[in-house]
Design a protein around this motif. Structure first.
Motif, short mmCIF file in Angstrom:
data_model
loop_
_atom_site.label_atom_id
_atom_site.label_comp_id
_atom_site.label_asym_id
_atom_site.label_seq_id
_atom_site.Cartn_x
_atom_site.Cartn_y
_atom_site.Cartn_z
N ILE A 242 55.86 13.79 52.57
CA ILE A 242 56.94 13.66 51.60
C ILE A 242 56.29 13.35 50.26
O ILE A 242 55.59 12.34 50.12
CB ILE A 242 57.92 12.54 51.99
CG1 ILE A 242 58.53 12.81 53.38
CG2 ILE A 242 59.01 12.37 50.94
CD1 ILE A 242 59.47 14.00 53.45
N HIS A 243 56.48 14.25 49.28
CA HIS A 243 55.76 14.11 48.01
C HIS A 243 56.73 14.21 46.83
O HIS A 243 57.43 15.22 46.68
CB HIS A 243 54.69 15.21 47.90
CG HIS A 243 53.73 14.99 46.78
ND1 HIS A 243 52.53 14.34 46.93
CD2 HIS A 243 53.81 15.33 45.46
CE1 HIS A 243 51.90 14.28 45.76
NE2 HIS A 243 52.66 14.88 44.86
N TYR A 244 56.77 13.16 46.02
CA TYR A 244 57.59 13.16 44.81
C TYR A 244 56.77 13.69 43.64
O TYR A 244 55.56 13.44 43.55
CB TYR A 244 58.09 11.75 44.49
CG TYR A 244 59.11 11.22 45.48
CD1 TYR A 244 60.48 11.33 45.22
CD2 TYR A 244 58.71 10.62 46.67
CE1 TYR A 244 61.42 10.86 46.13
CE2 TYR A 244 59.65 10.15 47.59
CZ TYR A 244 61.00 10.28 47.31
OH TYR A 244 61.92 9.82 48.21
N ILE A 245 57.43 14.40 42.72
CA ILE A 245 56.71 14.98 41.57
C ILE A 245 56.29 13.88 40.59
O ILE A 245 55.14 13.82 40.17
CB ILE A 245 57.58 16.04 40.86
CG1 ILE A 245 57.95 17.16 41.83
CG2 ILE A 245 56.84 16.62 39.64
CD1 ILE A 245 56.77 17.92 42.41
N ASN A 246 57.23 13.02 40.21
CA ASN A 246 56.91 11.93 39.28
C ASN A 246 57.42 10.60 39.83
O ASN A 246 58.39 10.04 39.29
CB ASN A 246 57.52 12.20 37.90
CG ASN A 246 56.85 13.37 37.21
OD1 ASN A 246 55.62 13.45 37.16
ND2 ASN A 246 57.65 14.28 36.67
N PRO A 247 56.80 10.07 40.88
CA PRO A 247 57.33 8.85 41.48
C PRO A 247 56.96 7.62 40.65
O PRO A 247 55.92 7.62 39.98
CB PRO A 247 56.64 8.80 42.85
CG PRO A 247 55.36 9.54 42.64
CD PRO A 247 55.61 10.56 41.57
N PRO A 248 57.81 6.56 40.67
CA PRO A 248 57.47 5.31 39.97
C PRO A 248 56.17 4.72 40.52
O PRO A 248 55.35 4.20 39.77
CB PRO A 248 58.65 4.38 40.27
CG PRO A 248 59.73 5.25 40.82
CD PRO A 248 59.11 6.50 41.33
#
Length: 368
Positions: A242-248
């Motif tokens: 699971i990969h977010y593009i711009n995660p905090p």
């Protein structure tokens, strides 16, 4: 009463001739079988968009065909039409208005199938098999995106024999997904490229793969505002990232989990590890389904990081899956994926597409 409504026990029937004593390994979940399935392995499934009344399912196969079924509210499936390529069909998608289906093939072409006239015409050409096809609907343009083993990503306006744009990739396209304004393509040699589609498509970022083995499937997920925010990536080694593009907080927010492995995650005994063949996100709940070479589907809540359900084991791999537009129906295809080579291929074995009521089982854990 609608079989795909909220209140039915859809997929709980399945009585044999002598009562309910039949144990059926080809359909252990007792789901609805789609009539007249393809004659060879099923590569892709896609449901019609919400703009069309009713539910129509398309499926592409290694028998060079793409078929369309109407799925009625009572669960009956009616074969409507089919079109042919001259090589296996590897991917298919719908236009946003539901009037056309786009198909990608090993014959190095993509076609546009007009469902009203039942005519198909070639709209794209590559120098190698086309592995992925997606419709892009932007405010200022619409086009078809094709990703090929010739290491290019091309964009077609369907009226011209030449692409609007062609982007070079470092390697062959293995899988892709589009949720405007984002596209993600996973390639051979574990390549991962994110594209932005506003105004015109362009490369946004290359990402070091979070997985150590060959990429097999990818699906974009959205945030609470319905904007694409990241993707789930599956590999041949029974694992999903699971990969977010711009995660905090990238170190905390991005993670991987094991799936499609024998005897759970108990590592004291040797494990059989299977490929993750497809990933699909629920359009309402944002939970996800994975299907694998182990012949199982599983439902997951990525936010709570929990498994919601795993199916019984089918007698052959599950090669494709998708949800319908309101998330009430989960479709999955059972056919050989050649993950164990030619010696496990049995030409006598039939291929199946199953439909399951997905309204309840994919609700997230925390929502009561």
């Amino acid at each position: 009463m609608s079989l795909f409504g909220k209140t039915t026990g859809f997929g709980t029937g399945g009585t044999g001739v002598f009562g309910s004593t039949t144990t059926d390994s080809h359909n252990p979940m007792k789901d609805v079988e789609v009539s007249s399935p393809p004659d060879d392995s099923i590569s892709c499934l896609a449901f019609s968009p919400p703009t069309l009344p009713g539910n129509f399912l398309i499926g592409g196969s290694w028998a060079n065909d793409v078929r369309c079924w109407e799925v009625q509210d009572n669960g009956q499936t009616v074969p409507k039409a089919q079109q042919m390529h001259t090589g296996p069909v590897l991917d298919a998608c719908w236009s946003d208005d539901g009037s056309k289906v786009f198909t990608a093939s090993c014959d190095k072409t993509a076609k546009m199938w007009d469902l009203n006239s039942n005519q198909a015409m070639q709209i794209a050409q590559h120098d190698g098999p086309i592995k992925a096809i997606h419709w892009i609907k932007a405010p200022n343009y619409s086009c078809v995106m094709t990703g090929s083993w010739d290491k290019t990503l091309k964009f077609w306006d369907t009226r011209s024999p030449n692409p609007m744009m062609s982007l070079q990739m470092p390697e062959r396209c293995y899988c892709a997904d589009v949720v405007y304004p984002m596209a993600v393509v996973a390639t051979a040699e574990r390549g991962l490229i994110v594209y932005q589609l506003e105004n015109q498509p362009s490369e946004f970022r290359r990402i070091d793969s979070p997985l150590k083995h060959q990429h097999r499937c990818v699906a974009i997920f959205k945030d609470k505002q319905n904007k694409p925010t990241g993707f789930a990536l599956g590999s041949i080694e029974g694992r999903v990232a699971i990969h977010y593009i711009n995660p905090p907080n990238p170190a905390k927010d991005n993670f991987t989990f094991k799936c499609h492995r024998s005897n759970g995650t108990n590592t004291t005994t040797p494990q059989d590890i299977y490929a993750v063949n497809a990933i699909s996100f629920h359009p309402v709940h944002g939970t996800l389904a994975t299907v694998g070479s182990d012949g199982r589907f599983s439902f997951w809540d990525k936010d709570a990081r929990t498994k919601l359900k795993t199916s019984e084991q089918l007698d052959q791999p599950i090669t494709a899956c998708c949800f319908n537009h309101n998330g009430n129906i989960f479709a999955y295809a059972s056919s050989y994926d050649w993950s164990k080579g030619h010696e496990y291929y049995n030409p006598q074995k039939k291929n199946y597409i199953f439909l399951r009521n997905a309204a309840e089982e994919l609700k997230p854990r925390n929502k009561k």
